[in-house]
Structures are given as C-alpha cells and as structure tokens.
Design an enzyme around this catalytic site. Structure first.
Site, PDB file in Angstrom:
ATOM      1  N   HIS A  92       0.855  -1.183   0.000  1.00 23.97           N
ATOM      2  CA  HIS A  92       0.000   0.000   0.000  1.00 23.97           C
ATOM      3  C   HIS A  92       0.888   1.229   0.000  1.00 23.97           C
ATOM      4  O   HIS A  92       1.784   1.358   0.831  1.00 23.97           O
ATOM      5  CB  HIS A  92      -0.891   0.020   1.244  1.00 23.97           C
ATOM      6  CG  HIS A  92      -1.970  -1.006   1.205  1.00 23.97           C
ATOM      7  ND1 HIS A  92      -3.003  -0.946   0.304  1.00 23.97           N
ATOM      8  CD2 HIS A  92      -2.175  -2.125   1.944  1.00 23.97           C
ATOM      9  CE1 HIS A  92      -3.803  -1.994   0.491  1.00 23.97           C
ATOM     10  NE2 HIS A  92      -3.323  -2.716   1.482  1.00 23.97           N
ATOM     11  N   CYS A 147      -0.528   1.965  -4.986  1.00 23.88           N
ATOM     12  CA  CYS A 147      -1.271   3.136  -5.428  1.00 23.88           C
ATOM     13  C   CYS A 147      -0.305   4.295  -5.533  1.00 23.88           C
ATOM     14  O   CYS A 147       0.588   4.430  -4.686  1.00 23.88           O
ATOM     15  CB  CYS A 147      -2.354   3.496  -4.391  1.00 23.88           C
ATOM     16  SG  CYS A 147      -3.463   2.131  -4.051  1.00 23.88           S
TER      17      CYS A 147
END
Lengths: 384, 468
Positions: A146, A188
């Site tokens: 992440h 991301c």
C-alpha cells in the site's frame, strides 16, 4: 604540480564514473512485500509470483533477497494450507517447496530494507540476508503493498518515503553496489515513489501516477480475497510467454501495459538510464543470462591491471606447460644467483627447509626424538 | 626399634600398592565414572577429549590447534595421541591412557618419597648440628618421604584426576622430577624436569628460583644465624684466648653459593629447551611452526580466552569485564602471581623446598585454569614438611573446608547447569570459598614454618644460656 595531479585525478574519476570499464557480471533481485494481514493476500502473491518468475529465468536463491510478511500460507483463514495462488484457477502453487524467504514477518521493516540496499548491517547478520552486489551487478528492486504520494507503507506501522529511497540509491551508487538498477513498484500512486531519484543508471517503473489507484485483478471466491494485482498480473502474463532464451526487450514489456486494462497508467522513468529500452533484454534484470566469452588461454580476471602477468595469455594450452617449466627454471636460476650472494647460514636454512618439506614421516622423527630425550635423561641422571 | 623400622617400609608398600589397586579398580568402571567431564578435573588445558581431538586433527593433516580445542604441547600429542585412539576389545575406552596416568602417579609418588628421605636426613643432620639431639633417637622424626608419597597416592584429588583422564598427573610428574633432581643434585634431571614442566604448563617456570637456590646453597635448613650462634657459644666455651675468639668471630655469615652447579644447571636447561623447541618445530612444521604453538599454548594460558567454568575465579570475572579493561585486568591477575615471588624468596631463601611448595600453591590458586590436580601436587608437597609444620593452626578447619568444598562443588554445578534451579553464582561462590581455603592454607603453612624457625632460635639461645 599539485594542480596537474588534481586534474589527472579528475580525469580518471570521470573515466571510471561512466561505467564503461565495468562489465555486467551478475544479477540480483530484491523483492519486497510490504504488507501483512490476510486481506493483503494479493501483495504476497505478487511478490511470490515475481520470485518464481525471476528464479525460472535464472537468478539463483543466493542472489535473491525476498522480504515477505509470510503470514498467508499458514494463516488460519487459508482454506488451502501452505498454498498461495495468484489466479483463481489455482493452477500454480507459488508457495511450493522451494521458497527461500530471507526477511520474514516482523523483520520486514524500513530499517532492514534500507540496510539491505546500502549494505550497512550489524556484524552478526548472515550472508544470506545481505545484498552482496558489486559494481558489475544489475539489481531488480520490486516493491508492492500500500502506497501513496511519495511514500510506501511498511507492515501498517511505518512508511518509506521517496527521499529515503533516493538517498539509499545514491549511497548504493557511491559505493558502487550496482551497475544498473531497475525499480518496479506496484502500489497506489506508485510513480511518486521515485520522484526524488537522481542517481544515474536507474530505471524505474510504477503501476500508477499521482492521484491514481492501482487495482487488484480479480477476487478468488474460494480463498475469499483478491489474489493478484493488475499490474503484476499483466507483467506475469508477459513473462509466462518467455523462456530463458528469449530476448524480448524492456521496451516490449513496457509497451504491453494497457492503461485501460490496468485501470491506471503504468509510468516509467528513463531519464537516468542511458541504454535504449529496445536494446535491453528483459533478462538483464528479470533473469540471469550472461555474456560468455570463449577463450582457449589461461583464465585471468578481467581487470585492466595486468602488470605482474608473466604468462602470455595468447599462447595455446599445449605450449603453456613448457612455458611454465621454463618460467620456473628461470625463477629458480634467479633465486640461486641471488642466494650465492647471501651468507651461507641462510643457505643452510633454506636447504633444511626444503629437506623438511620433503620429509613425510615427521611423526616418527618426533617420536624418535622423544625416545632419545628420555634415554639421555636416564643415562645422564644415573651417571652425573 | 629395628623391627619397627622394618615394619614401616612394609606398611608403606602395602598402602602404596593398595592405592594402585584402587585406581585400577576405578579405571575398570565404564565411562571413567563421568569424571572426565567434570570441570574441576578437566580444564581446557588438561582435558583428554581435547587431546584426542587435537590428535585427530593432526592425523587429518590439519594443525592440531585448529578450532581452538587442543592447547597443549605437541610432544604430549605424539605420546598420548595414539593411545587415545587404540581401544582393546571388551575394555573401557582410553584404558591405555589411564594406565599411563597411573604409572605417572606411581613415579611421582616414588620420587616424592626420595625427596622426602633427603629432606628427612637434612632435618636430622641440622637438628644434631644445632645440638637438639644427642642421638637420632631423642626426638621422633616423622618419615616425611613416606607420608608425602602416601598423601599423594591416597589424596582423593589425585585419584580423581588420574581416573578422570586429565593430563595433570604428567605435569605433576615433571614438577616432582625437577624437584627430585635438584634435591639429589642430579643437574640434568632437574633441568629436564624443569623444562618439561614449563613446556607443559607455563606456571612451573617460577620453580627456577627455588631450584637454583637448592643447587646453589643446598637443602632446607634453619637460618644460618642459628648455626653461627651455636658455633660461637661452643667457641666461647672451648677457647679462652682472645686472639682465637677474634679470629673466629670474623667468620662470614654467608654460605658459599655454588656457581658452578648453577651454571651447569642453566646450561642443561638451555640444552633441553633447545631440544624440545626443535622437536616441536619439527612436528608443527607445516602448521605454523613455533609461533603458532606459542600463541595457542602460552598465549591461550595468558589471555584466558576460554571462559568455561572451572574451580578457579577468573572465568566469572572475565565474563563480565568490559573489553576496554580486559587487558588491564589480565596484567593485574598475572602480576598478582609474579609480585609474590620476590618477597617470598627474601624471607624463605634458607628453605628452598618449602619455597617451591609455596610457589606451586600460589600458582595453583591463581592459575588461569586451575583444577584439582594442581591441588593434589601442592598438598603432597606440604606433607614433605610435616616435621616443621606439625604445629600448624586451623588444620582441622582447613581439612573440613577442603572436604566441604569438594563435596559441594559437583552439587552446585548440577544445580546450575542440569537442574536450572541455581545459577552461576552458586558455583562461583564455591570457587571463591575454595580459593579462600587455599589462601588460608598457604598463609598458615608459611607462618607455621616461620614460627618453627623462631622457636628454634629461641630454644638455641636458651640452650646457649643454659650451657654457659
């Protein structure tokens, strides 16, 4: 005079910094999965898929540093114990019997990651946990987890920032720990992670731009979680078509990413990387295919300094042994000539040394010596 | 009287052979009664397992010191090494080694007996010269040689170190050989024993001083002043003319120092040490030579690299000392042994055998890796001086102390290592107690000897007064 030497030194450093004099000798892979917990199954599957690919294409375990939280395969929620899949068809068990995890569980921290990159470990860290690359190494650095704008989250507890990564890479370049480095990030807003990079010979690709998310590919209803991310899925799709002998280029890999399928833009940065992407085979980073030079002569290390080399390397093998003997005879003659000028004491010592080396049964001589000693003791103590 | 004197040697031989039989019985038990694994018995310097390991390494064409297991002499490796490998069917392993150690013990006992006989003769002679005895029957002189030999043979420490296969019996034999050679004035033998003892373990090097004094001045004797006092008293009685008195009062107070014998001894020491060094260099030719040997044997002893527990006090200390101070404390501990040498020489130079005993006792307390084999040696040397030390204080207390410590030591070790209910402090407390008892023992025996000399002086002056 001083100015001249300074100028000479500068010229030398320029000559060496272009990297022309080192050749590509080995490949390393540092594969990092920065997530833990069951719902981040796909990140571990990503990393293990890439691990499998990289091994299949030739990089051995001793040149792979695999950092995983490793809590998926034997998780209590795993319906398929000791198995990790990256596809719902369950064709491929990534967690087979040949997975070597170097940093597992809570050892995957930012500190350890930076220590691996820069090579600054405690004394007790074993060699299997060190990145022992040198100036001829090509390193693949793959990170997944992440992330966000200029950061990457490590195990839900800390984060790696883009300037940390840039500093580490700069240190690596200064210490000549790589010849070329390829960073591949699947998180991301991945492209922001290498915003701060400035070191030459670094190629970086991220799965999404700033403001974009990277999405998982599909959900496995048996396992219950998403099993792979899109970017990695399409990367693997590209590599599954390859074997070790193919020379597909990096350009074809990068062009295979379709923004519509990825649902994000795979952005890569080539301003720090000199070679043309179309000319660089993917196995330069993802596999381990070396250039071999056939030579008949005696092996010598590929360095520019050959000042002490007496043996001419262009001689064919069958003449080489005679040459060796001649060399030895010459050396011995030289030694003898110099010895005659020394005092006879050293001559005696050298002779004694040679005789001792020829002597095989030292033990019997020593035992004899001990027996003689005891005999002399008894005789002398009874007489004197 | 003659019958008694005949009976005494018979009794001695009976007891001596009984102890040998006892050892042989103990050896026949399988596994050496696990004594060779006790830290009190086998230290990194004396363990037979390490010797076997060193021998195996040598046979595998590696340096015997590789892996920091063996730290002894290469000559010992050549003698004992093949014996550790050979095993006779049906007999316990290392039987031949045990027999070698039993023979070493027997030889040491016989040599101690010889030393004791010489000392006893010297004691009787001195006593007669000082006028205490008109004949040898007035005062009972204890046969210190027999007593010392029997103490050595029957000391539980000696038996344990013999059966537990430590190389202490051989080191003790070398030391006793050196003392025997010095006492019986066989200079090459003394030199040989001295060189071998120093070669096997570093600390007997301090015996150079007592041996040189023995060879130079002679055996233990009361201080010279006593002899001169009696002589002056007798002279006063015998001659009345002042001229002869003055002539005799100008006698020197110094005994002649026999430089020739001492030079002879030093020559033989040099010869033997060169021979031993050449043999060692030969056997270690391919494995680093003499430098490697010195680093691994003497260097190991001096730098206390191995901190496994033993009955000494250094391991506990060096386990906690900071690296910065380690060298300093190493120097302190080794100088602790060295600085006691000079004052003892000055005070006890008229009794060199006793000086040798005190040196050996101090070095076995303050050694890097002490074991009970070292205590066995000095306890039996102590028994050589029963005639002088008969009034030693605290003897019962010390005996109980030694007994208690040697019984508690395996218990504490078990509690610490095997059961886990104790910790290192238990075992170290035991070691400290042992060191305290040893120190009290040495101090008391020295003070008993000095009291004996003072008593002699008082009684001789009394004698003089009474007679005149």
């Amino acid at each position: 005079m001083k100015v001249l030497t300074l100028v000479m030194l500068l010229c030398y450093s320029f000559a060496f910094s272009s990297g022309d004099t080192t050749i590509h000798t080995n490949n390393w892979a540092v594969l990092v999965c920065t997530s833990r917990f069951w719902f981040n199954y796909r990140h571990m599957a990503n990393t293990l898929s890439l691990y499998r690919t990289v091994k299949r294409l030739g990089i051995p375990d001793e040149r792979i540093i695999l950092m995983l939280a490793d809590d998926m395969a034997c998780n209590a929620r795993n319906e398929y114990p000791a198995q990790v899949f990256n596809n719902e068809n369950h064709k491929l068990n990534l967690y087979g019997d040949n997975v070597e995890v170097d940093y597992r569980g809570y050892e995957v921290t930012v500190e350890n990651f930076l220590r691996v990159l820069t090579g600054r470990h405690e004394n007790a860290v074993p060699r299997s946990k060190r990145l022992l690359s040198d100036e001829g190494s090509h390193i693949l650095l793959y990170m997944t987890g992440h992330g966000g704008d200029e950061f990457l989250k490590f195990q839900d507890a800390e984060e790696l920032q883009s300037h940390d990564l840039a500093d580490a890479v700069k240190q690596m370049k200064e210490k000549r720990r790589f010849k070329e480095l390829m960073i591949m990030v699947d998180t991301c807003q991945a492209a922001t992670l290498f915003n701060q990079l400035q070191s030459p010979d670094v190629l970086a690709i991220g799965s999404s731009l700033k403001g974009e998310n990277s999405y998982s590919h599909h959900l496995d209803s048996d396992v219950g979680v998403s099993v792979v991310d899109r970017f990695t899925y399409y990367t693997l799709a590209f590599f599954e078509r390859l074997n070790i002998y193919d020379n597909a280029s990096l350009n074809s890999l990068f062009r295979s990413y379709d923004p519509k399928l990825l649902m994000s833009t795979a952005y890569y940065r080539t301003d720090l990387y000199q070679p043309h992407l179309a000319e660089v085979p993917v196995t330069n980073f993802f596999g381990s295919v070396m250039e071999t030079l056939h030579t008949d002569s005696v092996y010598k290390a590929f360095s520019s300094k050959t000042s002490n080399n007496k043996i001419n390397s262009e001689m064919p093998l069958n003449q080489l042994s005679e040459h060796d003997e001649l060399q030895k005879a010459n050396i011995q003659n030289d030694e003898l000539k110099t010895e005659k000028q020394k005092c006879p004491y050293t001559q005696m010592r050298v002779d004694l040394h040679k005789k001792l080396e020829k002597l095989e049964n030292v033990d019997t001589v020593v035992n004899l010596g001990i027996a003689v000693m005891l005999l002399v003791v008894m005789v002398s103590s009874s007489l004197l | 009287m003659a019958e008694e004197q005949n009976k005494k040697p018979c009794r001695f031989w009976i007891w001596a052979s009984a102890s040998v039989v006892f050892r042989l019985i103990l050896i026949s038990f399988p596994g050496n009664l696990n004594l060779s694994s006790r830290p009190e018995v086998s230290t990194p310097l004396t363990s037979i397992r390490r010797l076997a390991e060193g021998y195996w390494l040598k046979q595998a064409s590696m340096s015997p010191y590789a892996g920091s297991m063996y730290h002894g002499s290469p000559l010992l490796l050549s003698i004992l090494g093949p014996l550790t490998v050979q095993s006779i069917k049906g007999q316990p392993s290392h039987l031949l080694c045990s027999l070698v150690f039993v023979i070493a013990d027997i030889l040491s006992a016989m040599l101690l007996r010889g030393i004791g006989q010489k000392l006893q003769m010297a004691y009787g002679l001195n006593a007669r010269l000082l006028g205490f005895l008109k004949s040898s029957r007035d005062k009972v002189i204890l046969p210190c040689g027999d007593i010392a030999a029997l103490v050595y043979l029957w000391n539980p420490f000696t038996i344990v170190s013999c059966v537990g296969l430590s190389t202490s019996p051989i080191e003790n034999l070398a030391v006793v050989l050196a003392l025997f050679g010095a006492v019986t004035r066989r200079v090459p033998l003394a030199a040989f024993g001295f060189v071998m003892a120093t070669h096997l373990s570093l600390y007997p090097a301090t015996l150079a001083i007592p041996i040189i004094i023995i060879l130079g001045y002679g055996l233990d004797a009361p201080p010279i002043k006593l002899f001169l006092q009696t002589r002056s008293v007798e002279n006063e009685k015998s001659s009345t003319s002042t001229v002869s008195k003055q002539a005799k009062s100008k006698q020197t107070t110094h005994l002649p120092f026999l430089w020739k014998t001492v030079a002879h001894f030093l020559f033989w020491v040099l010869l033997w040490s060169l021979y031993v060094l050449v043999l060692c260099a030969l056997s270690l030719n391919k494995y680093g030579g003499l430098e490697e040997m010195f680093k691994r044997t003497y260097g190991f002893i001096l730098s206390i690299e191995d901190l496994s527990p033993n009955i000494g006090v250094f391991w506990y200390f060096f386990a906690e000392v900071f690296d910065f101070f380690r060298n300093f404390f190493l120097i302190v501990f080794h100088v602790n042994v060295l600085f006691m040498l000079l004052p003892l020489v000055i005070r006890l130079k008229h009794r060199p055998c006793f000086l040798a005993f005190v040196y050996l006792a101090i070095s076995s307390i303050l050694k890097s890796y002490p074991s009970v084999g070292d205590s066995a040696l000095y306890l039996s040397l102590w028994a050589l001086f029963v005639n002088e030390l008969i009034d030693m204080k605290f003897s019962f207390f010390l005996f109980c102390g030694y007994l208690g410590i040697s019984l508690l030591s395996p218990v504490m070790h078990n509690l610490w290592i095997w059961r886990g209910t104790g910790n290192a402090n238990f075992y170290f407390g035991n070691a400290i107690g042992y060191a305290c008892f040893q120190i009290v023992f040495v101090v008391e025996s020295v003070s008993a000897m000095l009291n004996h000399d003072r008593a002699l002086r008082r009684s001789s002056s009394n004698h003089g007064e009474v007679k005149s």
